[in-house]
Scaffold this active site. Structure first.
Site, PDB file in Angstrom:
ATOM      1  N   GLU A 146      70.258 -49.638  45.810  1.00  0.00           N
ATOM      2  CA  GLU A 146      69.549 -50.428  44.886  1.00  0.00           C
ATOM      3  C   GLU A 146      68.239 -50.218  46.011  1.00  0.00           C
ATOM      4  O   GLU A 146      68.466 -50.456  46.664  1.00  0.00           O
ATOM      5  CB  GLU A 146      69.993 -52.027  44.532  1.00  0.00           C
ATOM      6  CG  GLU A 146      70.986 -51.926  42.969  1.00  0.00           C
ATOM      7  CD  GLU A 146      72.160 -52.313  43.944  1.00  0.00           C
ATOM      8  OE1 GLU A 146      72.470 -52.201  45.412  1.00  0.00           O
ATOM      9  OE2 GLU A 146      73.124 -52.223  43.403  1.00  0.00           O
ATOM     10  N   ASN A 206      59.036 -50.188  47.039  1.00  0.00           N
ATOM     11  CA  ASN A 206      59.240 -49.896  48.180  1.00  0.00           C
ATOM     12  C   ASN A 206      59.147 -48.683  47.178  1.00  0.00           C
ATOM     13  O   ASN A 206      59.232 -48.182  46.956  1.00  0.00           O
ATOM     14  CB  ASN A 206      61.117 -49.950  48.681  1.00  0.00           C
ATOM     15  CG  ASN A 206      60.707 -48.923  49.469  1.00  0.00           C
ATOM     16  OD1 ASN A 206      60.708 -48.982  50.129  1.00  0.00           O
ATOM     17  ND2 ASN A 206      62.140 -50.325  50.454  1.00  0.00           N
ATOM     18  N   ILE A 232      70.184 -48.475  55.207  1.00  0.00           N
ATOM     19  CA  ILE A 232      69.668 -47.251  55.421  1.00  0.00           C
ATOM     20  C   ILE A 232      68.400 -47.968  56.694  1.00  0.00           C
ATOM     21  O   ILE A 232      67.687 -48.395  55.485  1.00  0.00           O
ATOM     22  CB  ILE A 232      69.197 -45.895  54.993  1.00  0.00           C
ATOM     23  CG1 ILE A 232      70.099 -45.052  54.435  1.00  0.00           C
ATOM     24  CG2 ILE A 232      68.335 -45.046  55.866  1.00  0.00           C
ATOM     25  CD1 ILE A 232      69.762 -44.273  53.766  1.00  0.00           C
ATOM     26  N   ALA A 233      68.117 -47.926  57.448  1.00  0.00           N
ATOM     27  CA  ALA A 233      66.997 -48.413  58.503  1.00  0.00           C
ATOM     28  C   ALA A 233      66.439 -47.590  60.443  1.00  0.00           C
ATOM     29  O   ALA A 233      67.622 -46.962  60.398  1.00  0.00           O
ATOM     30  CB  ALA A 233      67.697 -50.036  58.870  1.00  0.00           C
ATOM     31  N   TYR A 292      64.447 -40.445  48.038  1.00  0.00           N
ATOM     32  CA  TYR A 292      65.515 -40.859  46.786  1.00  0.00           C
ATOM     33  C   TYR A 292      65.408 -39.972  45.389  1.00  0.00           C
ATOM     34  O   TYR A 292      66.172 -39.001  45.709  1.00  0.00           O
ATOM     35  CB  TYR A 292      66.304 -42.012  46.145  1.00  0.00           C
ATOM     36  CG  TYR A 292      66.324 -43.130  47.197  1.00  0.00           C
ATOM     37  CD1 TYR A 292      66.898 -42.752  48.008  1.00  0.00           C
ATOM     38  CD2 TYR A 292      66.177 -44.303  47.378  1.00  0.00           C
ATOM     39  CE1 TYR A 292      67.161 -43.481  49.453  1.00  0.00           C
ATOM     40  CE2 TYR A 292      66.258 -45.179  48.301  1.00  0.00           C
ATOM     41  CZ  TYR A 292      66.968 -45.213  49.406  1.00  0.00           C
ATOM     42  OH  TYR A 292      66.959 -45.852  50.038  1.00  0.00           O
TER      43      TYR A 292
END
Length: 215
Positions: A136, A141, A102-103, A148
């Site tokens: 992962e 982070n 995801i970015a 999440y």
């Protein structure tokens, strides 16, 4: 895609034409970026992959100046696509949806687009037969980990020296059953809140307030 109503963004399936834009965000987001060939493989050859992009919706034709409106209605052979603001992907491994990336473009972070992509991927996982979602994430982070956990991902393991750029460990995170009542209740509640937030926050944030969410 998702049944978000009246939000100023749309989720779409990634196409080959999108790769050039995706690669710009990729190189701005990750120390070890994927290659053009890797994305071509995912879109063309990997039948187990699902990749999405997010775009800002263009203004309604009625809100555009008359000259622009006439040109759009009568001259343009195809709809004009807004720039890609972010993207995400997953692999369906039997009944496990593994979120691979995801970015969000740096100028568009902090608006909730990473969360929008996560919700879109979770809904896509459900639609293609996923029973749980996994991923992962770098141990450092915290922004990603907090997002999440908001969607009930829990740490179930650790991969030592997983990231090649600095040998950082990765946490392995997974959801409870996606079709279970507990997860569905959380998904619906946060989805409604996200939709309300996205309707209110349509301008770019003044500063980069969140990192990319792969690793």
């Amino acid at each position: 895609m998702s049944d978000f109503h009246d939000i100023p963004y749309s989720l779409q399936d990634m196409q080959l034409r999108d790769i050039d834009e995706v690669m710009v965000i990729e190189h701005l987001s990750f120390a070890s970026p994927w290659t053009v060939r890797a994305y071509q493989y995912e879109l063309v050859h990997n039948s187990f992959s699902q990749f999405l992009v997010v775009r800002q919706n263009p203004p309604p034709v009625a809100d555009q100046p008359p000259k622009l409106r006439r040109r759009f209605l009568f001259s343009a052979p195809h709809p004009v696509l807004s720039p890609i603001l972010g993207y995400g992907g997953l692999w369906l491994l039997v009944d496990e949806a593994h979120i691979s990336t995801i970015a969000v473009a740096p100028d568009w972070r902090g608006l909730g687009l990473g969360e929008l992509l996560l919700v879109g991927l979770l809904e896509r996982a459900l639609s293609v037969g996923g029973e749980v979602a996994t991923l992962e994430v770098r141990v450092s982070n915290q922004v990603a980990q907090n997002l999440y956990r908001k969607y009930l991902f829990q740490t179930v393991g650790r991969r030592r020296a997983y990231y090649r750029d600095n040998q950082e460990d990765a946490l392995i995170m997974t959801t409870p059953p996606l079709r279970g009542s507990a997860f569905q209740e959380v998904l619906l509640r946060h989805k409604d809140a996200l939709a309300a937030s996205l309707k209110e926050r349509t301008e770019r944030p003044k500063a980069d307030r969140a990192s990319s969410l792969r690793g």
